[in-house]
Design a protein around this motif. Structure first.
Motif, PDB file in Angstrom:
ATOM      1  N   VAL A   1       5.168  13.446   0.086  1.00 29.41           N
ATOM      2  CA  VAL A   1       4.598  13.963  -1.160  1.00 29.41           C
ATOM      3  C   VAL A   1       3.345  14.759  -0.809  1.00 29.41           C
ATOM      4  O   VAL A   1       2.444  14.260  -0.131  1.00 29.41           O
ATOM      5  CB  VAL A   1       4.260  12.819  -2.139  1.00 29.41           C
ATOM      6  N   GLU A   2       3.302  15.991  -1.261  1.00 33.20           N
ATOM      7  CA  GLU A   2       2.175  16.870  -0.964  1.00 33.20           C
ATOM      8  C   GLU A   2       0.869  16.265  -1.467  1.00 33.20           C
ATOM      9  O   GLU A   2       0.770  15.850  -2.623  1.00 33.20           O
ATOM     10  CB  GLU A   2       2.399  18.230  -1.627  1.00 33.20           C
ATOM     11  N   GLY A   3      -0.121  16.175  -0.580  1.00 30.32           N
ATOM     12  CA  GLY A   3      -1.428  15.647  -0.948  1.00 30.32           C
ATOM     13  C   GLY A   3      -1.705  14.248  -0.430  1.00 30.32           C
ATOM     14  O   GLY A   3      -2.846  13.813  -0.405  1.00 30.32           O
ATOM     15  N   VAL A   4      -0.666  13.535  -0.008  1.00 27.30           N
ATOM     16  CA  VAL A   4      -0.864  12.188   0.527  1.00 27.30           C
ATOM     17  C   VAL A   4      -1.331  12.306   1.976  1.00 27.30           C
ATOM     18  O   VAL A   4      -0.672  12.934   2.799  1.00 27.30           O
ATOM     19  CB  VAL A   4       0.435  11.345   0.445  1.00 27.30           C
ATOM     20  N   LYS A   5      -2.493  11.713   2.263  1.00 26.02           N
ATOM     21  CA  LYS A   5      -3.053  11.762   3.610  1.00 26.02           C
ATOM     22  C   LYS A   5      -2.530  10.643   4.497  1.00 26.02           C
ATOM     23  O   LYS A   5      -2.264  10.845   5.670  1.00 26.02           O
ATOM     24  CB  LYS A   5      -4.583  11.645   3.551  1.00 26.02           C
ATOM     25  N   ASP A   6      -2.409   9.424   3.928  1.00 28.14           N
ATOM     26  CA  ASP A   6      -2.071   8.260   4.745  1.00 28.14           C
ATOM     27  C   ASP A   6      -1.468   7.180   3.864  1.00 28.14           C
ATOM     28  O   ASP A   6      -1.738   7.118   2.664  1.00 28.14           O
ATOM     29  CB  ASP A   6      -3.347   7.730   5.421  1.00 28.14           C
ATOM     30  N   VAL A   7      -0.653   6.335   4.473  1.00 29.45           N
ATOM     31  CA  VAL A   7      -0.130   5.146   3.809  1.00 29.45           C
ATOM     32  C   VAL A   7      -0.776   3.954   4.492  1.00 29.45           C
ATOM     33  O   VAL A   7      -0.578   3.741   5.690  1.00 29.45           O
ATOM     34  CB  VAL A   7       1.410   5.065   3.904  1.00 29.45           C
ATOM     35  N   LYS A   8      -1.560   3.206   3.742  1.00 30.18           N
ATOM     36  CA  LYS A   8      -2.304   2.100   4.337  1.00 30.18           C
ATOM     37  C   LYS A   8      -1.535   0.787   4.330  1.00 30.18           C
ATOM     38  O   LYS A   8      -1.716  -0.045   5.208  1.00 30.18           O
ATOM     39  CB  LYS A   8      -3.628   1.903   3.600  1.00 30.18           C
ATOM     40  N   ARG A   9      -0.686   0.599   3.312  1.00 29.93           N
ATOM     41  CA  ARG A   9       0.017  -0.678   3.215  1.00 29.93           C
ATOM     42  C   ARG A   9       1.292  -0.524   2.415  1.00 29.93           C
ATOM     43  O   ARG A   9       1.332   0.204   1.422  1.00 29.93           O
ATOM     44  CB  ARG A   9      -0.902  -1.694   2.540  1.00 29.93           C
ATOM     45  N   ILE A  10       2.330  -1.227   2.863  1.00 32.18           N
ATOM     46  CA  ILE A  10       3.593  -1.288   2.136  1.00 32.18           C
ATOM     47  C   ILE A  10       4.036  -2.742   2.137  1.00 32.18           C
ATOM     48  O   ILE A  10       4.246  -3.333   3.194  1.00 32.18           O
ATOM     49  CB  ILE A  10       4.690  -0.422   2.790  1.00 32.18           C
ATOM     50  N   ASP A  11       4.148  -3.337   0.946  1.00 37.60           N
ATOM     51  CA  ASP A  11       4.659  -4.704   0.803  1.00 37.60           C
ATOM     52  C   ASP A  11       5.995  -4.629   0.090  1.00 37.60           C
ATOM     53  O   ASP A  11       6.116  -3.964  -0.947  1.00 37.60           O
ATOM     54  CB  ASP A  11       3.694  -5.575  -0.003  1.00 37.60           C
ATOM     55  N   ILE A  12       6.978  -5.322   0.629  1.00 41.45           N
ATOM     56  CA  ILE A  12       8.322  -5.303   0.068  1.00 41.45           C
ATOM     57  C   ILE A  12       8.759  -6.732  -0.189  1.00 41.45           C
ATOM     58  O   ILE A  12       8.712  -7.572   0.709  1.00 41.45           O
ATOM     59  CB  ILE A  12       9.329  -4.645   1.028  1.00 41.45           C
ATOM     60  N   ALA A  13       9.202  -7.000  -1.410  1.00 40.59           N
ATOM     61  CA  ALA A  13       9.762  -8.308  -1.755  1.00 40.59           C
ATOM     62  C   ALA A  13      11.183  -8.065  -2.251  1.00 40.59           C
ATOM     63  O   ALA A  13      11.390  -7.495  -3.322  1.00 40.59           O
ATOM     64  CB  ALA A  13       8.925  -8.987  -2.824  1.00 40.59           C
ATOM     65  N   VAL A  14      12.158  -8.458  -1.441  1.00 36.30           N
ATOM     66  CA  VAL A  14      13.561  -8.267  -1.793  1.00 36.30           C
ATOM     67  C   VAL A  14      14.098  -9.581  -2.327  1.00 36.30           C
ATOM     68  O   VAL A  14      13.896 -10.642  -1.728  1.00 36.30           O
ATOM     69  CB  VAL A  14      14.388  -7.811  -0.564  1.00 36.30           C
ATOM     70  N   ASN A  15      14.790  -9.530  -3.473  1.00 38.23           N
ATOM     71  CA  ASN A  15      15.420 -10.710  -4.059  1.00 38.23           C
ATOM     72  C   ASN A  15      16.910 -10.630  -3.781  1.00 38.23           C
ATOM     73  O   ASN A  15      17.623  -9.880  -4.448  1.00 38.23           O
ATOM     74  CB  ASN A  15      15.140 -10.760  -5.562  1.00 38.23           C
ATOM     75  N   PRO A  16      17.409 -11.404  -2.794  1.00 42.56           N
ATOM     76  CA  PRO A  16      18.826 -11.309  -2.444  1.00 42.56           C
ATOM     77  C   PRO A  16      19.761 -11.745  -3.562  1.00 42.56           C
ATOM     78  O   PRO A  16      20.880 -11.256  -3.663  1.00 42.56           O
ATOM     79  CB  PRO A  16      18.986 -12.224  -1.233  1.00 42.56           C
ATOM     80  N   GLY A  17      19.283 -12.633  -4.442  1.00 48.03           N
ATOM     81  CA  GLY A  17      20.123 -13.103  -5.541  1.00 48.03           C
ATOM     82  C   GLY A  17      20.432 -12.023  -6.554  1.00 48.03           C
ATOM     83  O   GLY A  17      21.555 -11.915  -7.043  1.00 48.03           O
ATOM     84  N   THR A  18      19.439 -11.217  -6.871  1.00 51.09           N
ATOM     85  CA  THR A  18      19.631 -10.156  -7.864  1.00 51.09           C
ATOM     86  C   THR A  18      19.827  -8.793  -7.221  1.00 51.09           C
ATOM     87  O   THR A  18      20.092  -7.817  -7.921  1.00 51.09           O
ATOM     88  CB  THR A  18      18.401 -10.066  -8.795  1.00 51.09           C
ATOM     89  N   ARG A  19      19.661  -8.731  -5.895  1.00 50.72           N
ATOM     90  CA  ARG A  19      19.701  -7.468  -5.160  1.00 50.72           C
ATOM     91  C   ARG A  19      18.694  -6.481  -5.744  1.00 50.72           C
ATOM     92  O   ARG A  19      18.969  -5.302  -5.925  1.00 50.72           O
ATOM     93  CB  ARG A  19      21.105  -6.865  -5.146  1.00 50.72           C
ATOM     94  N   GLY A  20      17.519  -6.996  -6.047  1.00 50.13           N
ATOM     95  CA  GLY A  20      16.421  -6.168  -6.538  1.00 50.13           C
ATOM     96  C   GLY A  20      15.275  -6.203  -5.548  1.00 50.13           C
ATOM     97  O   GLY A  20      15.266  -7.008  -4.615  1.00 50.13           O
ATOM     98  N   ALA A  21      14.318  -5.353  -5.742  1.00 48.67           N
ATOM     99  CA  ALA A  21      13.165  -5.307  -4.850  1.00 48.67           C
ATOM    100  C   ALA A  21      11.927  -4.876  -5.624  1.00 48.67           C
ATOM    101  O   ALA A  21      12.011  -4.104  -6.578  1.00 48.67           O
ATOM    102  CB  ALA A  21      13.419  -4.335  -3.710  1.00 48.67           C
ATOM    103  N   THR A  22      10.797  -5.397  -5.187  1.00 51.40           N
ATOM    104  CA  THR A  22       9.506  -4.954  -5.690  1.00 51.40           C
ATOM    105  C   THR A  22       8.746  -4.378  -4.513  1.00 51.40           C
ATOM    106  O   THR A  22       8.641  -5.017  -3.466  1.00 51.40           O
ATOM    107  CB  THR A  22       8.716  -6.121  -6.316  1.00 51.40           C
ATOM    108  N   ILE A  23       8.254  -3.179  -4.681  1.00 49.62           N
ATOM    109  CA  ILE A  23       7.564  -2.474  -3.607  1.00 49.62           C
ATOM    110  C   ILE A  23       6.145  -2.175  -4.076  1.00 49.62           C
ATOM    111  O   ILE A  23       5.956  -1.578  -5.137  1.00 49.62           O
ATOM    112  CB  ILE A  23       8.304  -1.171  -3.256  1.00 49.62           C
ATOM    113  N   ARG A  24       5.190  -2.605  -3.288  1.00 47.85           N
ATOM    114  CA  ARG A  24       3.779  -2.317  -3.558  1.00 47.85           C
ATOM    115  C   ARG A  24       3.247  -1.468  -2.410  1.00 47.85           C
ATOM    116  O   ARG A  24       3.447  -1.819  -1.252  1.00 47.85           O
ATOM    117  CB  ARG A  24       2.982  -3.607  -3.668  1.00 47.85           C
ATOM    118  N   VAL A  25       2.590  -0.376  -2.758  1.00 46.63           N
ATOM    119  CA  VAL A  25       2.077   0.531  -1.731  1.00 46.63           C
ATOM    120  C   VAL A  25       0.613   0.857  -1.992  1.00 46.63           C
ATOM    121  O   VAL A  25       0.154   0.866  -3.136  1.00 46.63           O
ATOM    122  CB  VAL A  25       2.901   1.835  -1.651  1.00 46.63           C
TER     123      VAL A  25
END
Length: 117
Positions: free
Chosen positions: A76-100
């Motif tokens: 994405v134009e303008g993004v300098k750096d990614v400091k953190r990515i947290d991923i929580a995958v729920n195998p039961g629902t096959r869903g995910a929550t992503i925090r960046v």
């Protein structure tokens, strides 16, 4: 980059006069890219995150997912750096929550995206 401004429900932000607003929000652009599924858009089928192929599967590789998400965010134009990515995958629902946490200029932004089948 100018885009249409979206409200908290991800609908177009329309003012009292019925006008649509524009925005140059890089944070909004990042969230849109993270919500974009691979091959979802016919004008850019190579764009998007391969959620069905790599994330919402049995025993996903979090290392590979982080790498893909980092590439998506830094694309994405303008993004300098990614400091953190947290991923929580729920195998039961096959869903995910992503925090960046990512950097634009001198500022850090925190965003959260939920992805469900």
């Amino acid at each position: 980059m100018i885009d249409l401004k979206l409200n908290r429900d991800w609908d177009l932000d329309i003012n009292a006069l019925g006008d649509v607003s524009s925005t140059s929000s890089i944070a909004q652009a990042v969230v849109i890219r993270l919500k974009w599924f691979f091959q979802e858009w016919r004008l850019g089928p190579d764009k998007g995150v391969p959620y069905y192929e790599e994330v919402l599967i049995k025993n996903p590789s979090l290392l590979r997912i982080r790498s893909r998400l980092r590439d998506t965010i830094t694309g994405v134009e303008g993004v300098k750096d990614v400091k953190r990515i947290d991923i929580a995958v729920n195998p039961g629902t096959r869903g995910a929550t992503i925090r960046v946490v990512f950097t634009v200029g001198e500022d850090d932004y925190r965003e959260e995206v939920s992805v469900n089948v």
